[in-house]
Write a protein that holds these residues in place. Structure first.
Motif, mmCIF file in Angstrom:
data_model
loop_
_atom_site.group_PDB
_atom_site.id
_atom_site.type_symbol
_atom_site.label_atom_id
_atom_site.label_comp_id
_atom_site.label_asym_id
_atom_site.label_seq_id
_atom_site.Cartn_x
_atom_site.Cartn_y
_atom_site.Cartn_z
ATOM 1 N N GLN A 1 1.225 -1.602 -0.070
ATOM 2 C CA GLN A 1 -0.066 0.005 0.366
ATOM 3 C C GLN A 1 1.002 1.171 0.257
ATOM 4 O O GLN A 1 2.073 0.835 0.537
ATOM 5 N N ALA A 2 0.713 2.435 -0.716
ATOM 6 C CA ALA A 2 0.899 3.411 -0.570
ATOM 7 C C ALA A 2 1.049 4.183 0.690
ATOM 8 O O ALA A 2 0.280 4.196 1.413
ATOM 9 N N ASN A 3 2.587 4.526 1.133
ATOM 10 C CA ASN A 3 2.617 4.970 2.334
ATOM 11 C C ASN A 3 2.111 6.857 1.513
ATOM 12 O O ASN A 3 3.155 7.629 1.237
ATOM 13 N N LEU A 4 1.550 7.479 2.299
ATOM 14 C CA LEU A 4 0.991 8.958 1.702
ATOM 15 C C LEU A 4 1.658 9.614 2.605
ATOM 16 O O LEU A 4 2.100 10.705 2.146
ATOM 17 N N ARG A 5 1.808 9.375 4.230
ATOM 18 C CA ARG A 5 3.012 10.132 4.656
ATOM 19 C C ARG A 5 3.688 10.641 3.851
ATOM 20 O O ARG A 5 4.913 11.532 4.324
ATOM 21 N N LEU A 6 4.911 9.415 3.518
ATOM 22 C CA LEU A 6 6.123 9.844 2.804
ATOM 23 C C LEU A 6 5.734 10.123 1.552
ATOM 24 O O LEU A 6 6.630 11.144 0.940
ATOM 25 N N LEU A 7 5.100 8.978 -0.112
ATOM 26 C CA LEU A 7 4.883 9.658 -0.795
ATOM 27 C C LEU A 7 4.257 11.069 -0.723
ATOM 28 O O LEU A 7 4.983 11.631 -1.566
ATOM 29 N N SER A 8 3.979 11.772 -0.022
ATOM 30 C CA SER A 8 3.368 13.409 -0.154
ATOM 31 C C SER A 8 4.196 13.881 0.243
ATOM 32 O O SER A 8 4.418 15.234 -0.987
ATOM 33 N N THR A 9 5.265 13.799 1.499
ATOM 34 C CA THR A 9 6.698 15.057 1.402
ATOM 35 C C THR A 9 7.242 14.120 0.598
ATOM 36 O O THR A 9 7.538 15.877 0.351
ATOM 37 N N PHE A 10 8.284 13.189 -0.082
ATOM 38 C CA PHE A 10 8.679 13.609 -1.069
ATOM 39 C C PHE A 10 8.384 13.569 -2.022
ATOM 40 O O PHE A 10 9.599 14.065 -2.303
ATOM 41 N N GLY A 11 7.504 13.757 -2.397
ATOM 42 C CA GLY A 11 6.826 14.719 -3.885
ATOM 43 C C GLY A 11 7.127 15.867 -3.958
ATOM 44 O O GLY A 11 7.180 16.179 -5.164
ATOM 45 N N LEU A 12 6.634 16.825 -2.840
ATOM 46 C CA LEU A 12 6.828 18.033 -2.707
ATOM 47 C C LEU A 12 7.971 17.815 -2.369
ATOM 48 O O LEU A 12 8.388 19.310 -3.219
ATOM 49 N N LEU A 13 9.081 17.371 -1.687
ATOM 50 C CA LEU A 13 10.125 18.311 -2.461
ATOM 51 C C LEU A 13 10.837 17.399 -3.552
ATOM 52 O O LEU A 13 12.243 18.675 -3.587
ATOM 53 N N TYR A 14 10.027 16.561 -4.139
ATOM 54 C CA TYR A 14 11.110 16.017 -5.530
ATOM 55 C C TYR A 14 10.085 17.392 -6.447
ATOM 56 O O TYR A 14 11.256 17.233 -7.712
ATOM 57 N N SER A 15 9.291 17.826 -6.164
ATOM 58 C CA SER A 15 9.390 19.085 -6.817
ATOM 59 C C SER A 15 9.197 20.468 -6.957
ATOM 60 O O SER A 15 9.377 21.195 -8.143
ATOM 61 N N VAL A 16 9.782 21.194 -5.760
ATOM 62 C CA VAL A 16 10.890 22.005 -5.261
ATOM 63 C C VAL A 16 12.090 22.243 -6.839
ATOM 64 O O VAL A 16 11.848 23.839 -7.095
#
Length: 284
Positions: free
Chosen positions: A246-261
Motif C-alpha cells: 500500500q502507498a505510504n501517503l505520509r512519505l509519498l506526499s512529503t517526498f513528492g513535494l521535496l521532489y518537485s521544489v
C-alpha cells in the motif's frame, strides 16, 4: 445574444473544470505533507495540533522528519541533481556546437537530415530501444554507472535539442562573426564569445527542457542502475510503500513535494532571467 451568453458560460465552465482537474492534485501535494494523517482528500492543515472540522486536519512536521530519516530519500535527490545537471550540460554543449555547424555550413540535404533525426528520435524513443541500449551498456561495462546513464540520456535528447537550437543560431547575424574573424578569432572563440551570448535564452530553454526530461525519467535509471545508492528520486519513489504494497501517503506526499521544489525553482529562476524568449539575443 442568448446563444452567445450560453456559449460563453459553457466555455468558462469547461475551463473551470479543466483548471480544477489540474489544481486539486497540486493542492493535495502542497497540503498533505503537513497533515498528520494524509488521505486522498484535500484538507487544509491548521497549525496548533488539534484536529479541526471537516476539511481541516492536524498540522505536523513529522512527515518531513520521517523522510529525513529514510536512508535513501535525500541521497536520491542528490543523484537526480547529478544526473540532470550532467545530462543538461552535455546536451547544451553538444547541441550548441552541432546546431552552429548546421546553421553555418551549407551541406546537401542538411534540412532533410535534421527532420530525419527529429523524426527518428520521436519514433524510436528510449523505451522502444531499451533492449539494444541495455545490450550496448553491457558491452561497454556501463551498467550501474552514472556516466553510462548520462551518455544514454544525452543521446536520446540531442536530436530534438539540435533541431530547436538551430533556429536560435539562424537568428544571429553573421556580420558579428565576420568582425571577430577579422581580428583573428578562432571558430571556437567565435562560438564562445560571440554566438553563445546571443543565444543564451535558447541555451537556457534547452537546459530546462533537458533537466525536466531527466528529472522525471524512471525507466532508464531503473534498468541501468542496480545500486540503490546511485538511483535517482524517480526510482526511489517506487519504494515508498508499506510491506503490504500500500502507498505510504505520509512519505509519498512529503517526498513528492521535496521532489518537485528544485524543478519549480529552476523554472522560475530561468523564466525570470530570460523570459523564455524564443528568439536570439538581438534587440528587434
Amino acid at each position: 445574444m442568448i446563444r452567445f451568453v450560453l456559449g460563453r458560460i459553457g466555455f468558462y465552465a469547461l475551463v473551470a473544470v479543466v483548471l480544477a482537474f489540474f489544481t486539486l492534485p497540486l493542492l493535495w501535494l502542497v497540503t498533505a505533507p503537513f497533515t498528520a494523517d494524509p488521505t486522498y482528500e484535500v484538507r487544509v492543515p491548521l497549525p496548533g495540533g488539534g484536529r479541526g472540522d471537516a476539511g481541516t486536519a492536524a498540522f505536523t512536521w513529522d512527515n518531513f522528519r520521517a523522510v529525513l530519516e529514510h536512508p535513501y530519500a535525500l541521497p536520491s535527490l542528490y543523484n537526480s541533481v547529478l544526473l540532470s545537471a550532467g545530462t543538461a550540460a552535455l546536451v547544451v554543449l553538444l547541441a550548441a556546437l552541432a546546431a552552429y555547424a548546421l546553421s553555418r555550413v551549407r551541406l546537401p540535404g542538411r534540412d532533410a537530415l535534421l527532420y530525419v533525426l527529429l523524426l527518428l528520435s520521436s519514433i524510436i524513443t528510449g523505451t522502444a530501444a531499451i533492449v539494444p541500449l541495455f545490450q550496448l551498456a553491457v558491452e561497454l561495462d556501463l551498467i550501474d554507472s552514472r556516466l553510462g546513464l548520462v551518455l544514454i540520456l544525452t543521446g536520446g535528447l540531442l536530436p530534438a535539442a539540435i533541431f530547436m537550437l538551430k533556429d536560435f543560431m539562424d537568428s544571429t547575424p553573421k556580420s558579428y562573426e565576420e568582425s571577430a574573424r577579422v581580428f583573428g578569432a578562432s571558430p571556437l572563440q567565435i562560438v564562445r564569445h560571440v554566438v553563445v551570448p546571443l543565444v543564451r535564452p535558447g541555451l537556457a530553454t534547452i537546459a530546462v527542457w533537458a533537466v525536466a526530461n531527466v528529472w522525471g525519467n524512471f525507466l532508464m535509471p531503473y534498468l541501468l542502475l542496480s545500486d540503490v545508492e546511485k538511483q535517482p528520486a524517480a526510482v526511489i519513489t517506487y519504494t515508498l510503500y508499506t510491506e503490504g504494497g500500500q502507498a505510504n501517503l505520509r512519505l509519498l506526499s512529503t517526498f513528492g513535494l521535496l521532489y518537485s521544489v528544485p524543478v519549480v525553482l529552476m523554472y522560475l529562476f530561468v523564466s525570470k532571467k530570460y523570459g523564455f524568449r524564443f528568439h536570439g539575443g538581438i534587440k528587434r
